[in-house]
Design an enzyme around this catalytic site. Structure first.
Site, PDB file in Angstrom:
ATOM      1  CB  SER A 128      -0.900  -0.065   1.248  1.00 17.80           C
ATOM      2  OG  SER A 128      -1.617   1.204   1.257  1.00 17.80           O
ATOM      3  N   GLY A 129       0.440   2.146  -0.757  1.00 20.57           N
ATOM      4  CA  GLY A 129       1.279   3.379  -0.999  1.00 20.57           C
ATOM      5  C   GLY A 129       2.614   3.397  -1.846  1.00 20.57           C
ATOM      6  CB  ALA A 130       4.478   0.543  -3.581  1.00 21.61           C
ATOM      7  N   GLY A 131       2.605   3.095  -5.061  1.00 23.75           N
ATOM      8  CA  GLY A 131       2.667   3.715  -6.447  1.00 23.75           C
ATOM      9  C   GLY A 131       1.735   2.933  -7.593  1.00 23.75           C
ATOM     10  CB  THR A 186      -3.553   3.378  -7.895  1.00 23.62           C
ATOM     11  OG1 THR A 186      -4.160   2.145  -7.325  1.00 23.62           O
ATOM     12  CG2 THR A 186      -4.793   4.193  -8.471  1.00 23.62           C
ATOM     13  CB  SER A 222      -2.038  -9.541  -5.371  1.00 23.64           C
ATOM     14  OG  SER A 222      -1.051  -8.425  -6.234  1.00 23.64           O
TER      15      SER A 222
END
Length: 181
Positions: free
Chosen positions: A17-20, A22, A90
């Site tokens: 989450s927050g890795a980029g 999207t 995932s």
């Protein structure tokens, strides 16, 4: 292209989450759409959870069910010639590999970013809540994330710009024959 069948394929973004995931997925979709001259479907993990997977929690079983559902939609889109992009944490390798086999035309993109950097970005405040014990079973904090062993693309979003990461995915799609150069 004339009457040649349009090939579908799935670009699967995985990472914390927050890795980029999207952000980059949307940029890649724009380029793919321009290059192919047709629509690209995006399945974002957060959006899918509010519609297709509403009611699922964050146990391993529920996470696996969610990923299998996203994978099934990607399979159907791919089978019908629609280029599509999934952006979902995932976290479990075996289910990602299961989806890879189901889809067939599958490009795994590992959006690699240290958890400390993801926490600094934490736009939704989820890491803060996880550290405070308000969010249970949070990937990267209290739940594992199993890194891909051999993804087609690895992005290092702690040291690449969004444009660089996007270009790395596009270059891989060209090399793999999914996009014209």
């Amino acid at each position: 292209m004339g009457n040649a069948p349009q090939r579908g394929f799935t670009i699967w973004f995985t990472g914390l989450s927050g890795a980029g995931k999207t952000t980059i997925a949307h940029r890649v979709a724009e380029v793919v759409q321009q290059r192919l001259g047709r629509g690209v479907e995006i399945l974002d993990g957060d959006v899918v959870r509010t519609h297709l997977s509403k009611g699922l929690g964050f146990s391993r079983e529920d996470r696996d069910t969610n990923i299998r559902r996203i994978g099934w939609v990607c399979h159907v889109l791919t089978k019908h010639g629609v280029p599509n992009i999934a952006a979902a944490i995932s976290p479990y390798r075996d289910v990602r590999n299961e989806v890879r086999k189901m889809v067939g035309s599958f490009v795994e993109v590992y959006v690699k970013c240290p958890v400390e950097v993801c926490e600094q970005r934490d736009v939704k405040g989820l890491y803060r809540k996880a550290r405070a014990g308000e969010v249970k079973q949070f990937t990267g904090v209290s739940d594992p994330y199993e890194e891909p062993i051999d993804p087609e693309v690895t992005l290092y979003t702690d040291r690449e710009t969004v444009d660089q990461s996007t270009q790395n995915v596009i270059a891989a799609l060209e090399t793999l024959g999914w996009l014209p150069r």
